[in-house]
Scaffold this motif. Structure first.
Motif, short mmCIF file in Angstrom:
data_model
loop_
_atom_site.label_atom_id
_atom_site.label_comp_id
_atom_site.label_asym_id
_atom_site.label_seq_id
_atom_site.Cartn_x
_atom_site.Cartn_y
_atom_site.Cartn_z
N ALA A 82 14.85 10.17 -9.93
CA ALA A 82 13.94 9.11 -10.37
C ALA A 82 13.72 9.19 -11.88
O ALA A 82 13.64 8.18 -12.56
N ALA A 83 13.64 10.41 -12.41
CA ALA A 83 13.43 10.59 -13.85
C ALA A 83 14.62 10.10 -14.66
O ALA A 83 14.48 9.75 -15.82
N HIS A 84 15.80 10.07 -14.05
CA HIS A 84 17.00 9.63 -14.75
C HIS A 84 17.37 8.19 -14.43
O HIS A 84 18.53 7.81 -14.50
N GLY A 85 16.39 7.40 -14.05
CA GLY A 85 16.61 5.97 -13.88
C GLY A 85 16.92 5.52 -12.47
O GLY A 85 17.18 4.35 -12.25
N ALA A 86 16.94 6.42 -11.50
CA ALA A 86 17.18 5.99 -10.12
C ALA A 86 15.97 5.21 -9.63
O ALA A 86 14.85 5.43 -10.09
N ARG A 87 16.19 4.30 -8.70
CA ARG A 87 15.12 3.44 -8.21
C ARG A 87 14.04 4.27 -7.52
O ARG A 87 14.31 5.08 -6.66
N ARG A 88 12.79 4.04 -7.93
CA ARG A 88 11.65 4.68 -7.28
C ARG A 88 11.14 3.78 -6.17
O ARG A 88 11.41 2.60 -6.17
N PRO A 89 10.38 4.34 -5.23
CA PRO A 89 9.83 3.49 -4.17
C PRO A 89 8.95 2.39 -4.77
O PRO A 89 8.29 2.60 -5.78
N GLY A 90 8.94 1.23 -4.13
CA GLY A 90 8.13 0.13 -4.58
C GLY A 90 6.67 0.32 -4.20
O GLY A 90 6.30 1.26 -3.51
N VAL A 91 5.86 -0.60 -4.66
CA VAL A 91 4.43 -0.54 -4.39
C VAL A 91 4.16 -0.57 -2.89
O VAL A 91 3.37 0.21 -2.38
N ARG A 92 4.82 -1.48 -2.20
CA ARG A 92 4.58 -1.60 -0.75
C ARG A 92 4.89 -0.28 -0.03
O ARG A 92 4.13 0.15 0.84
N GLU A 93 6.01 0.33 -0.39
CA GLU A 93 6.40 1.58 0.25
C GLU A 93 5.42 2.69 -0.07
O GLU A 93 5.07 3.50 0.79
N ALA A 94 4.99 2.75 -1.34
CA ALA A 94 4.05 3.80 -1.74
C ALA A 94 2.72 3.65 -1.02
O ALA A 94 2.15 4.63 -0.53
N VAL A 95 2.22 2.43 -0.92
CA VAL A 95 0.96 2.20 -0.22
C VAL A 95 1.12 2.54 1.26
O VAL A 95 0.27 3.21 1.85
N ALA A 96 2.22 2.11 1.86
CA ALA A 96 2.45 2.36 3.28
C ALA A 96 2.57 3.86 3.58
O ALA A 96 2.16 4.32 4.64
N ALA A 97 3.11 4.60 2.64
CA ALA A 97 3.36 6.02 2.87
C ALA A 97 2.17 6.91 2.51
O ALA A 97 2.19 8.10 2.81
N ASP A 98 1.13 6.37 1.89
CA ASP A 98 0.00 7.19 1.45
C ASP A 98 -0.88 7.57 2.63
O ASP A 98 -1.57 6.73 3.20
N THR A 102 -6.68 4.32 4.72
CA THR A 102 -6.82 3.78 6.07
C THR A 102 -6.01 2.49 6.15
O THR A 102 -5.63 1.92 5.12
N ASP A 103 -5.76 2.02 7.36
CA ASP A 103 -5.02 0.77 7.53
C ASP A 103 -5.70 -0.40 6.82
O ASP A 103 -5.03 -1.16 6.12
N PRO A 104 -7.03 -0.57 6.93
CA PRO A 104 -7.67 -1.67 6.20
C PRO A 104 -7.52 -1.53 4.68
O PRO A 104 -7.36 -2.53 3.98
N GLN A 105 -7.56 -0.31 4.17
CA GLN A 105 -7.38 -0.10 2.73
C GLN A 105 -5.96 -0.47 2.32
O GLN A 105 -5.77 -1.09 1.27
N ARG A 106 -4.98 -0.10 3.13
CA ARG A 106 -3.59 -0.45 2.82
C ARG A 106 -3.44 -1.97 2.77
O ARG A 106 -2.82 -2.51 1.86
N GLN A 107 -3.99 -2.63 3.77
CA GLN A 107 -3.88 -4.09 3.82
C GLN A 107 -4.54 -4.73 2.60
O GLN A 107 -3.99 -5.66 2.01
N ALA A 108 -5.71 -4.23 2.22
CA ALA A 108 -6.41 -4.79 1.06
C ALA A 108 -5.58 -4.60 -0.21
O ALA A 108 -5.44 -5.54 -1.02
N LEU A 109 -5.03 -3.41 -0.40
CA LEU A 109 -4.21 -3.16 -1.59
C LEU A 109 -2.98 -4.06 -1.62
O LEU A 109 -2.63 -4.61 -2.67
N LEU A 110 -2.34 -4.21 -0.48
CA LEU A 110 -1.14 -5.05 -0.43
C LEU A 110 -1.48 -6.52 -0.67
O LEU A 110 -0.71 -7.23 -1.32
N GLN A 111 -2.63 -6.96 -0.18
CA GLN A 111 -3.03 -8.35 -0.42
C GLN A 111 -3.31 -8.59 -1.90
O GLN A 111 -2.90 -9.62 -2.46
N ILE A 112 -3.95 -7.64 -2.54
CA ILE A 112 -4.23 -7.77 -3.98
C ILE A 112 -2.91 -7.77 -4.75
O ILE A 112 -2.69 -8.59 -5.64
N TYR A 113 -2.03 -6.84 -4.40
CA TYR A 113 -0.73 -6.75 -5.07
C TYR A 113 0.05 -8.06 -4.93
O TYR A 113 0.58 -8.59 -5.91
N GLU A 114 0.09 -8.60 -3.71
CA GLU A 114 0.81 -9.85 -3.47
C GLU A 114 0.18 -11.01 -4.25
O GLU A 114 0.89 -11.87 -4.77
#
Length: 142
Positions: A82-98, A102-114
């Motif tokens: 990743a440090a050498h330019g390889a693709r890092r996980p996207g926002v959706r993946e990072a939020v989903a993997a955290d 909680t599920d409602p927090q994930r949904q809220a973050l994704l709605q704001i992001y979208e």
């Protein structure tokens, strides 16, 4: 390359589907696969092809790469890549993997992001007012 882990993939897909608030039937329709086939994948009874995983990823609005990693088709990229330019996980993946969200927090973050993404995609000029106003020479010109 990692081995294909159908069980973990099924659990991951089920969790992603639930976070997206989609029924099995809704995701099957969005992905263009049959409801029974998707159910078998979620239960770890079927090994989907990379093409099917791509369709499911599209239906879930996540990257296909995320599903390929979960399925063991691709190896997870390490931090050095990743440090050498390889693709890092996207926002959706990072939020989903955290695990700290909680599920409602994930949904809220994704709605704001979208909402931000939609707003930026509809702006005629993303350069900002400093560059589009010919009477201004810079941000502190007032």
């Amino acid at each position: 390359m990692a081995s294909f882990d159908v069980g973990n993939l099924g659990e991951f897909l089920r969790e992603q589907r639930r976070q997206a608030k989609l029924s099995l039937r809704q995701l099957a329709d969005a992905a263009g696969v049959s409801n029974p086939y998707l159910s078998q994948i979620e239960r770890g009874l079927r090994k989907p092809s990379a093409e099917i995983l791509q369709q499911i990823a599209k239906g879930l609005q996540i990257s296909a790469e995320t599903l390929y990693v979960q399925a063991g088709i691709l190896d997870e990229r390490d931090p050095e890549q990743a440090a050498h330019g390889a693709r890092r996980p996207g926002v959706r993946e990072a939020v989903a993997a955290d695990p700290g969200l909680t599920d409602p927090q994930r949904q809220a973050l994704l709605q704001i992001y979208e909402a931000f993404r939609r707003e930026n995609d509809t702006e005629p000029d993303r350069a900002g007012p400093e560059r589009t106003d010919p009477d201004r020479t810079g941000p502190d010109s007032n």
